[in-house]
Design an enzyme around this catalytic site. Structure first.
Site, PDB file in Angstrom:
ATOM      1  N   ALA A  82       1.683  13.126  -8.508  1.00 46.41           N
ATOM      2  CA  ALA A  82       1.103  12.600  -8.068  1.00 46.41           C
ATOM      3  C   ALA A  82       0.615  13.136  -6.902  1.00 46.41           C
ATOM      4  CB  ALA A  82       1.345  11.475  -7.861  1.00 46.41           C
ATOM      5  N   THR A 125       7.518   3.501  -5.922  1.00 43.20           N
ATOM      6  CA  THR A 125       7.422   4.083  -4.419  1.00 43.20           C
ATOM      7  C   THR A 125       7.635   2.415  -3.852  1.00 43.20           C
ATOM      8  OG1 THR A 125       6.452   4.855  -2.270  1.00 43.20           O
ATOM      9  CG2 THR A 125       5.240   3.992  -4.320  1.00 43.20           C
ATOM     10  N   GLU A 127       5.683   2.590  -1.122  1.00 45.54           N
ATOM     11  CA  GLU A 127       4.780   2.169  -0.482  1.00 45.54           C
ATOM     12  C   GLU A 127       3.854   0.946  -1.164  1.00 45.54           C
ATOM     13  OE1 GLU A 127       2.538   2.766   1.916  1.00 45.54           O
ATOM     14  OE2 GLU A 127       4.446   3.423   2.495  1.00 45.54           O
ATOM     15  N   TYR A 149      -2.927   4.944  -2.573  1.00 45.86           N
ATOM     16  CA  TYR A 149      -2.421   5.254  -2.649  1.00 45.86           C
ATOM     17  C   TYR A 149      -1.439   4.149  -3.423  1.00 45.86           C
ATOM     18  CZ  TYR A 149       2.783   7.433  -3.597  1.00 45.86           C
ATOM     19  OH  TYR A 149       3.607   7.525  -3.342  1.00 45.86           O
ATOM     20  N   LYS A 153      -0.137   3.207  -7.878  1.00 46.16           N
ATOM     21  CA  LYS A 153       1.372   3.307  -8.256  1.00 46.16           C
ATOM     22  C   LYS A 153       1.794   2.047  -8.392  1.00 46.16           C
ATOM     23  CE  LYS A 153       3.697   7.209  -6.845  1.00 46.16           C
ATOM     24  NZ  LYS A 153       4.414   8.535  -7.762  1.00 46.16           N
TER      25      LYS A 153
HETATM   26  P1  GDR Z   1       4.461   7.538   3.827  1.00 42.01           P
HETATM   27  O1  GDR Z   1       4.826   9.279   4.572  1.00 42.01           O
HETATM   28  O2  GDR Z   1       3.023   8.076   4.515  1.00 42.01           O
HETATM   29  O3  GDR Z   1       5.553   7.098   4.551  1.00 42.01           O
HETATM   30  O4  GDR Z   1       4.786   8.498   2.912  1.00 42.01           O
HETATM   31  P2  GDR Z   1       4.265   9.908   5.447  1.00 42.01           P
HETATM   32  O5  GDR Z   1       5.132  11.006   5.549  1.00 42.01           O
HETATM   33  O6  GDR Z   1       2.877  10.544   5.516  1.00 42.01           O
HETATM   34  O7  GDR Z   1       4.121   8.532   6.632  1.00 42.01           O
HETATM   35  C1  GDR Z   1       4.795   7.541   7.875  1.00 42.01           C
HETATM   36  C2  GDR Z   1       5.033   7.469   8.739  1.00 42.01           C
HETATM   37  O8  GDR Z   1       4.387   7.934   9.605  1.00 42.01           O
HETATM   38  C3  GDR Z   1       3.402   7.600  10.459  1.00 42.01           C
HETATM   39  N1  GDR Z   1       2.579   8.936  10.935  1.00 42.01           N
HETATM   40  C4  GDR Z   1       2.448   9.992  10.344  1.00 42.01           C
HETATM   41  N2  GDR Z   1       2.443  10.344   9.612  1.00 42.01           N
HETATM   42  C5  GDR Z   1       2.069  11.775   8.811  1.00 42.01           C
HETATM   43  N3  GDR Z   1       1.824  12.063   7.695  1.00 42.01           N
HETATM   44  N4  GDR Z   1       0.747  12.134  10.094  1.00 42.01           N
HETATM   45  C6  GDR Z   1       1.551  12.154  11.309  1.00 42.01           C
HETATM   46  O9  GDR Z   1       1.242  12.983  11.741  1.00 42.01           O
HETATM   47  C7  GDR Z   1       2.170  10.515  12.335  1.00 42.01           C
HETATM   48  N5  GDR Z   1       2.175   9.891  12.651  1.00 42.01           N
HETATM   49  C8  GDR Z   1       2.811   8.990  12.258  1.00 42.01           C
HETATM   50  C9  GDR Z   1       2.118   7.420   9.377  1.00 42.01           C
HETATM   51  O10 GDR Z   1       1.432   6.256   9.658  1.00 42.01           O
HETATM   52  C10 GDR Z   1       3.505   7.093   8.323  1.00 42.01           C
HETATM   53  O11 GDR Z   1       3.748   4.999   8.559  1.00 42.01           O
HETATM   54  C11 GDR Z   1       5.383   9.152   2.071  1.00 42.01           C
HETATM   55  C12 GDR Z   1       4.696   9.482   0.677  1.00 42.01           C
HETATM   56  O12 GDR Z   1       5.801  10.449   0.252  1.00 42.01           O
HETATM   57  C13 GDR Z   1       4.914   9.118  -0.691  1.00 42.01           C
HETATM   58  O13 GDR Z   1       3.864   9.474  -2.042  1.00 42.01           O
HETATM   59  C14 GDR Z   1       5.626   7.946  -0.383  1.00 42.01           C
HETATM   60  O14 GDR Z   1       5.774   6.608  -2.048  1.00 42.01           O
HETATM   61  C15 GDR Z   1       6.393   7.674   0.467  1.00 42.01           C
HETATM   62  O15 GDR Z   1       6.853   8.270   1.376  1.00 42.01           O
HETATM   63  C16 GDR Z   1       7.523   5.991   0.101  1.00 42.01           C
END
Ligand code: GDR
Length: 341
Positions: A82, A125, A127, A149, A153
């Site tokens: 994906a 997921t 999500e 996303y 899904k």
């Molecule tokens: P998510 O994972 O969106 O939950 O999806 P991610 O780790 O990207 O974000 C989690 C939360 O953290 C907040 N956040 C940030 N996120 C990222 N990436 N970078 C940052 O700097 C940051 N700061 C804060 C985000 O806003 C969010 O709330 C993951 C993925 O693996 C999906 O593919 C999967 O389906 C789900 O988990 C379950």
């Protein structure tokens, strides 16, 4: 010997799943995109690269999908391929819709036509719950995706159910809440944090920036979750299951514990985009907020109810939240130390 096909084998879950399936005596065939052959490092780290057979597999290419399924006719097909980064899906909406959503219809249709005995696992997921007000979220919770996303899904999730109900196929979904590990990609928040902390510890950088610190996630260990995937496909009937820990924590809590795991104490100052973290000892600013990491729509709170998986599949996550952080921080400290040698 059973044959398992794993699409997305180069990803975090692909590595853990390949290892588990090999230990269980499967022949494992991994689908890789021609352009992603340089990303076999996780399979190398799991020491499974010589034991897995690789075939070219591109979820955007219907004829390629059909050919692979017709040629291999696997006993089990784990669809882990994906575009999985939620943040990017806002900029790559069409690509995400196709790679994460529509591709699943291609796969299901090819299984129906050329290999109807194949059991199919779809990586659904949390999500898909997105903005749902139900707490905790279980199989009966209504969906409310908040990103392209999540929407893609959800399409794939319903397609999986539709093929199961229409053609009596053994097609299942695991609705997995966030699951992390030292093999997590560095753009996801947990690994971004643990890797940055290790670099700060060894003086390779002074600070890093995050987006929303107040979103809450139900974080487990990927190694536990691939065990759940296998159990889902090896139960006597096809069904959908939530896999989760049942605990939720904010990004800020994750950050606090991760610094602690690296023996660094921090204090917070300010609010909103001015919020910052400083090392207590030296007053060095180690973390700030950068709005570029905010999402156009945020999923504020996820917490899963995995009672069904526990009761029917006997599945239970083993690694705790603090155990997961400890594991990831230690692995990144080792990783950065190795780079310095
Ligand atoms: P998510 O994972 O969106 O939950 O999806 P991610 O780790 O990207 O974000 C989690 C939360 O953290 C907040 N956040 C940030 N996120 C990222 N990436 N970078 C940052 O700097 C940051 N700061 C804060 C985000 O806003 C969010 O709330 C993951 C993925 O693996 C999906 O593919 C999967 O389906 C789900 O988990 C379950």
């Amino acid at each position: 010997m059973k044959t398992a096909f794993v699409s997305g084998i180069t990803g975090q879950d692909g590595g853990y799943l390949a290892k588990l399936l090999l230990e269980k005596g499967y022949k494992v065939i991994g689908g890789v995109r021609r352009t992603s052959t340089d990303s076999l490092e996780r399979l190398r780290a799991h020491q499974v690269i010589d034991k897995v057979e690789f075939v070219n597999f591109d979820v955007l290419e219907q004829s390629n999908i059909s050919k692979v399924i017709r040629d291999i006719q696997p006993d089990e097909f784990y669809n882990l391929a994906a575009q999985s980064f939620v943040g990017s899906s806002f900029e790559q909406t069409i690509y995400t819709s196709t790679a994460t959503g529509l591709s699943v219809a291609y796969i299901l249709d090819a299984i129906k036509s050329y290999s109807p005995h194949t059991k199919f696992y779809q990586a659904s997921t949390s999500e898909m719950f997105g903005g749902s007000k139900d707490v905790p979220q279980g199989e009966q919770t209504s969906f409310y995706p908040k990103s392209p996303y999540g929407v893609a899904k959800l399409y794939a999730h319903w397609m999986t159910i539709n093929y199961r109900e229409s053609y009596n196929m053994f097609a299942c979904s695991g609705i997995l809440f966030n699951h992390e590990s030292p093999m997590r990609g560095k753009q996801f928040v947990t690994r971004k944090v643990t890797h940055a902390i290790a670099e700060i510890k060894y003086g390779l950088r002074k600070n890093f920036a995050l987006g929303n610190l107040y979103a809450k996630r139900d974080w487990g260990f990927a190694g536990d979750y691939v065990e759940g995937m296998w159990r889902i496909l090896n139960h006597k009937t096809a069904d959908d299951y939530v896999l989760a820990t049942g605990e939720t924590h904010s990004i800020k809590e994750f950050v606090d514990l991760a610094f602690k795991a690296a023996d660094m104490e921090i204090r917070w100052e300010g609010t909103g985009i001015d919020e910052k973290a400083f090392l207590k000892k030296s007053d060095q600013m180690v973390l700030s907020i950068d709005p570029q990491f905010y999402r156009p729509a945020e999923v504020d709170l996820l917490i899963g109810n995995a009672t069904k998986a526990q009761q029917i599949l006997g599945w239970k996550p083993k690694v705790t939240f603090s155990g997961l952080i400890e594991m990831m921080v230690q692995a990144d400290l080792e990783d950065v130390k190795r780079q310095l040698r």
